[in-house]
Design a protein around this motif. Structure first.
Motif, PDB file in Angstrom:
ATOM      1  N   UNK A  69       0.821  -1.215   0.000  1.00 48.60           N
ATOM      2  CA  UNK A  69       0.000   0.000   0.000  1.00 48.60           C
ATOM      3  C   UNK A  69       0.856   1.268   0.000  1.00 48.60           C
ATOM      4  N   UNK A  70       1.841   1.412   0.897  1.00 42.84           N
ATOM      5  CA  UNK A  70       2.678   2.617   0.820  1.00 42.84           C
ATOM      6  C   UNK A  70       3.449   2.725  -0.500  1.00 42.84           C
ATOM      7  N   UNK A  71       3.898   1.595  -1.041  1.00 37.99           N
ATOM      8  CA  UNK A  71       4.616   1.620  -2.311  1.00 37.99           C
ATOM      9  C   UNK A  71       3.715   2.137  -3.424  1.00 37.99           C
ATOM     10  N   UNK A  72       2.486   1.654  -3.465  1.00 36.22           N
ATOM     11  CA  UNK A  72       1.540   2.108  -4.490  1.00 36.22           C
ATOM     12  C   UNK A  72       1.227   3.594  -4.316  1.00 36.22           C
ATOM     13  N   UNK A  73       1.038   4.035  -3.074  1.00 40.13           N
ATOM     14  CA  UNK A  73       0.757   5.450  -2.823  1.00 40.13           C
ATOM     15  C   UNK A  73       1.931   6.316  -3.302  1.00 40.13           C
ATOM     16  N   UNK A  74       3.147   5.882  -3.011  1.00 40.23           N
ATOM     17  CA  UNK A  74       4.332   6.641  -3.424  1.00 40.23           C
ATOM     18  C   UNK A  74       4.436   6.702  -4.949  1.00 40.23           C
ATOM     19  N   UNK A  75       4.331   5.540  -5.608  1.00 39.35           N
ATOM     20  CA  UNK A  75       4.471   5.508  -7.061  1.00 39.35           C
ATOM     21  C   UNK A  75       3.346   6.259  -7.752  1.00 39.35           C
ATOM     22  N   UNK A  85       1.388   8.482  -6.459  1.00 41.86           N
ATOM     23  CA  UNK A  85       1.487   9.890  -6.096  1.00 41.86           C
ATOM     24  C   UNK A  85       2.474  10.620  -6.982  1.00 41.86           C
ATOM     25  N   UNK A  86       3.614   9.994  -7.224  1.00 43.43           N
ATOM     26  CA  UNK A  86       4.615  10.589  -8.112  1.00 43.43           C
ATOM     27  C   UNK A  86       4.057  10.729  -9.524  1.00 43.43           C
ATOM     28  N   UNK A  87       3.379   9.684  -9.998  1.00 41.05           N
ATOM     29  CA  UNK A  87       2.783   9.755 -11.333  1.00 41.05           C
ATOM     30  C   UNK A  87       1.687  10.815 -11.402  1.00 41.05           C
ATOM     31  N   UNK A  88       0.898  10.945 -10.348  1.00 35.13           N
ATOM     32  CA  UNK A  88      -0.160  11.953 -10.329  1.00 35.13           C
ATOM     33  C   UNK A  88       0.432  13.356 -10.417  1.00 35.13           C
ATOM     34  N   UNK A  89       1.521  13.595  -9.704  1.00 34.32           N
ATOM     35  CA  UNK A  89       2.184  14.896  -9.783  1.00 34.32           C
ATOM     36  C   UNK A  89       2.755  15.092 -11.187  1.00 34.32           C
ATOM     37  N   UNK A  90       3.330  14.053 -11.736  1.00 31.65           N
ATOM     38  CA  UNK A  90       3.916  14.127 -13.072  1.00 31.65           C
ATOM     39  C   UNK A  90       2.861  14.488 -14.122  1.00 31.65           C
ATOM     40  N   UNK A  91       1.676  13.906 -13.998  1.00 27.59           N
ATOM     41  CA  UNK A  91       0.613  14.141 -14.973  1.00 27.59           C
ATOM     42  C   UNK A  91      -0.117  15.456 -14.717  1.00 27.59           C
ATOM     43  N   UNK A  92      -0.425  15.741 -13.463  1.00 29.53           N
ATOM     44  CA  UNK A  92      -1.275  16.900 -13.165  1.00 29.53           C
ATOM     45  C   UNK A  92      -0.503  18.208 -12.960  1.00 29.53           C
ATOM     46  N   UNK A  93       0.741  18.117 -12.544  1.00 30.34           N
ATOM     47  CA  UNK A  93       1.519  19.336 -12.297  1.00 30.34           C
ATOM     48  C   UNK A  93       2.967  19.164 -12.747  1.00 30.34           C
ATOM     49  N   UNK A  94       3.182  18.929 -14.034  1.00 26.53           N
ATOM     50  CA  UNK A  94       4.564  18.707 -14.496  1.00 26.53           C
ATOM     51  C   UNK A  94       5.466  19.920 -14.272  1.00 26.53           C
ATOM     52  N   UNK A 121      10.550  22.593 -11.741  1.00 27.18           N
ATOM     53  CA  UNK A 121      11.046  23.706 -10.938  1.00 27.18           C
ATOM     54  C   UNK A 121      12.541  23.512 -10.645  1.00 27.18           C
ATOM     55  N   UNK A 122      13.308  24.530 -10.889  1.00 29.57           N
ATOM     56  CA  UNK A 122      14.762  24.463 -10.705  1.00 29.57           C
ATOM     57  C   UNK A 122      15.132  24.516  -9.226  1.00 29.57           C
ATOM     58  N   UNK A 123      16.099  23.687  -8.853  1.00 28.74           N
ATOM     59  CA  UNK A 123      16.650  23.686  -7.497  1.00 28.74           C
ATOM     60  C   UNK A 123      18.080  24.214  -7.503  1.00 28.74           C
ATOM     61  N   UNK A 124      18.582  24.447  -8.640  1.00 32.24           N
ATOM     62  CA  UNK A 124      19.946  24.954  -8.793  1.00 32.24           C
ATOM     63  C   UNK A 124      20.208  25.150 -10.273  1.00 32.24           C
ATOM     64  N   UNK A 125      21.456  25.156 -10.638  1.00 30.61           N
ATOM     65  CA  UNK A 125      21.818  25.344 -12.044  1.00 30.61           C
ATOM     66  C   UNK A 125      21.404  24.161 -12.914  1.00 30.61           C
ATOM     67  N   UNK A 126      21.610  22.946 -12.413  1.00 31.16           N
ATOM     68  CA  UNK A 126      21.420  21.771 -13.263  1.00 31.16           C
ATOM     69  C   UNK A 126      20.360  20.792 -12.750  1.00 31.16           C
ATOM     70  N   UNK A 127      19.720  21.083 -11.650  1.00 33.01           N
ATOM     71  CA  UNK A 127      18.804  20.108 -11.047  1.00 33.01           C
ATOM     72  C   UNK A 127      17.394  20.672 -10.969  1.00 33.01           C
ATOM     73  N   UNK A 128      16.438  19.809 -11.261  1.00 29.44           N
ATOM     74  CA  UNK A 128      15.029  20.161 -11.089  1.00 29.44           C
ATOM     75  C   UNK A 128      14.470  19.370  -9.915  1.00 29.44           C
ATOM     76  N   UNK A 129      13.295  19.735  -9.469  1.00 29.50           N
ATOM     77  CA  UNK A 129      12.667  19.049  -8.337  1.00 29.50           C
ATOM     78  C   UNK A 129      12.346  17.591  -8.654  1.00 29.50           C
ATOM     79  N   UNK A 130      12.132  17.288  -9.934  1.00 36.83           N
ATOM     80  CA  UNK A 130      11.808  15.918 -10.338  1.00 36.83           C
ATOM     81  C   UNK A 130      12.899  14.913 -10.004  1.00 36.83           C
ATOM     82  N   UNK A 131      14.144  15.330 -10.076  1.00 37.55           N
ATOM     83  CA  UNK A 131      15.264  14.414  -9.819  1.00 37.55           C
ATOM     84  C   UNK A 131      15.301  13.941  -8.363  1.00 37.55           C
ATOM     85  N   UNK A 132      15.311  14.830  -7.373  1.00 37.82           N
ATOM     86  CA  UNK A 132      15.323  14.326  -6.000  1.00 37.82           C
ATOM     87  C   UNK A 132      14.020  13.601  -5.620  1.00 37.82           C
ATOM     88  N   UNK A 133      12.894  14.030  -6.193  1.00 36.97           N
ATOM     89  CA  UNK A 133      11.656  13.306  -5.903  1.00 36.97           C
ATOM     90  C   UNK A 133      11.695  11.890  -6.474  1.00 36.97           C
TER      91      UNK A 133
END
Length: 111
Positions: A41-47, A49-58, A63-75
């Motif tokens: 259940x937590x694994x499905x919520x995490x995966x 959830x990540x896909x929902x953010x990817x689809x609904x709020x790409x 969003x940049x976190x520095x020169x070369x990194x976006x928020x998607x990478x650490x998430x």
């Protein structure tokens, strides 16, 4: 350590029925199912959830976190780390509680 096997490698039907009727086996099955759900259940919520953010709020993931990194990478990395930790939790829990109970059941029915 095999439990009463026939030459074909299958357990005897009487032994399998005796183990299935054992109350400790029912407890084992319930604990294993509960443990599995506590990881799935937590694994499905995490995966999802990540896909929902990817689809609904790409744009959020872009969003940049520095020169070369976006928020998607650490998430994305966080998704992998969380999955690893959940699997580690499952393996440790199954290796201690469930294996101990399994060995008790096997010893009780070994001839």
């Amino acid at each position: 350590m095999p439990v009463e096997e026939t030459p074909a490698g299958r357990t005897e039907p009487g032994l399998a029925a005796a183990i299935a009727a054992d109350p400790a086996f029912r407890v084992l099955a319930q604990r294993r199912a509960r443990l599995g759900l506590s990881v799935v259940i937590p694994t499905m919520v995490i995966y999802f959830g990540y896909l929902a953010v990817l689809v609904s709020a790409p744009e959020l993931l872009r969003m940049r976190l520095g020169q070369a990194t976006t928020l998607g990478l650490p998430l994305g990395f966080g998704v992998m780390v969380a999955t690893f930790l959940l699997v580690l939790f499952y393996v440790r829990r199954a290796g201690s509680d469930l294996d101990r109970l399994t060995q008790t059941i096997i010893a009780r029915h070994a001839r």
